[in-house]
Design a protein around this motif. Structure first.
Motif, PDB file in Angstrom:
ATOM      1  N   GLU A   1     102.175 -23.528  18.056  1.00 40.96           N
ATOM      2  CA  GLU A   1     102.290 -23.717  16.610  1.00 40.96           C
ATOM      3  C   GLU A   1     102.895 -25.077  16.280  1.00 40.96           C
TER       4      GLU A   1
ATOM      5  N   SER B   1     100.295 -27.756  16.781  1.00 42.21           N
ATOM      6  CA  SER B   1      99.181 -27.637  15.842  1.00 42.21           C
ATOM      7  C   SER B   1      99.559 -27.992  14.413  1.00 42.21           C
ATOM      8  N   SER B   2     100.844 -28.020  14.106  1.00 39.93           N
ATOM      9  CA  SER B   2     101.265 -28.243  12.723  1.00 39.93           C
ATOM     10  C   SER B   2     101.979 -29.576  12.506  1.00 39.93           C
TER      11      SER B   2
ATOM     12  N   CYS C   1      97.737 -33.464  17.289  1.00 34.94           N
ATOM     13  CA  CYS C   1      98.999 -34.121  16.953  1.00 34.94           C
ATOM     14  C   CYS C   1      98.996 -35.535  17.529  1.00 34.94           C
TER      15      CYS C   1
END
Length: 246
Positions: free
Chosen positions: A26, A29-30, A54
């Motif tokens: 996570e 991915s963020s 990223c």
């Protein structure tokens, strides 16, 4: 280096620098930017974070990145010198939105060159045509076409390498037409293995919601799954190895 980044930036707003994360996928991915320092050797996080979209931030003085300088890492990463770690937050904050968007677009292609998809399986259903194995083969071919050329000049000297490096080979229709043209010229047509994305050998079930790629069935496909990469080990002509997209 990691300790220095932690000491200087762990409590900085907008940063997440922790000794250990239970939400690694996570996080990758963020986040917009992901730290990629040296680790057990040259490090591998620049490859991992890139595959999840990223922007890598390598802090690796005197260490070249995979396929650098033939691949233009400055277009899809933010290299930071070790001496500039105290200014890391200002370096990232000063990147204009237009450059960030350009790096993200370039990373969509570049990340495919860094992952050995045809050996160990895909992540996002990729077919492997631009994976690290294919990139190595294309790079060796470009070097053969331009013996003695400086590595950083290959993009300008070799249109074929530049097209491959920017993932501009075209779709399967174009590839099929090229194969047909070879056959019409009396050349042996390339061996085909069927189209479709590569399966994965990943063992993390948490990846499924980010990357719904089917797991490889070793009982049906053998040790390496779909042909490519390691399957070609020992082949008389490795350049003619069947590839998953052909």
């Amino acid at each position: 280096m990691r300790q220095q980044v932690y000491a200087l930036h762990a409590h900085r707003p907008g940063f997440k620098v922790v000794p250990r994360s239970t939400s690694y996928v996570e996080d990758m991915s963020s986040a917009l930017y992901c730290l990629a320092p040296t680790g057990g050797g040259h490090g591998k996080r620049q490859v991992l974070v890139a595959r999840f979209g990223c922007i890598p931030v390598p802090i690796t003085d005197y260490v070249m990145q995979p396929f650098e300088p033939e691949l233009p890492w400055a277009e899809f990463s933010v290299p930071v010198a070790e001496a500039d770690v105290p200014r890391l937050h200002t370096i990232l904050a000063d990147i204009p939105p237009q450059r960030l968007q350009a790096m993200q677009a370039a990373l969509q292609c570049a990340s495919r060159h860094l992952w050995w998809s045809s050996m160990w399986g895909g992540i996002f259903g990729e077919d492997g045509r631009y994976d690290a194995f294919a990139t190595l083969m294309e790079l060796l071919a470009a070097r053969r076409r331009h013996p003695g050329a400086e590595p950083q000049d290959l993009m300008a000297l070799d249109p074929e390498w530049a097209k491959f490096a920017r993932c501009e080979l075209g779709d399967d229709t174009e590839l099929a037409a090229a194969a047909l043209a070879l056959g019409q010229q009396g050349n042996e047509a390339p061996v085909t293995s069927g189209a479709g994305g590569l399966c994965t050998y990943g063992f993390d079930d948490n990846l499924r919601k980010f990357a719904p790629t089917p797991f490889c069935d070793a009982s049906k496909s053998g040790q390496y799954g779909i042909p490519g990469g390691a399957v070609c080990d020992g082949a008389p002509n490795i350049a003619q190895c069947p590839r998953p997209w052909q």
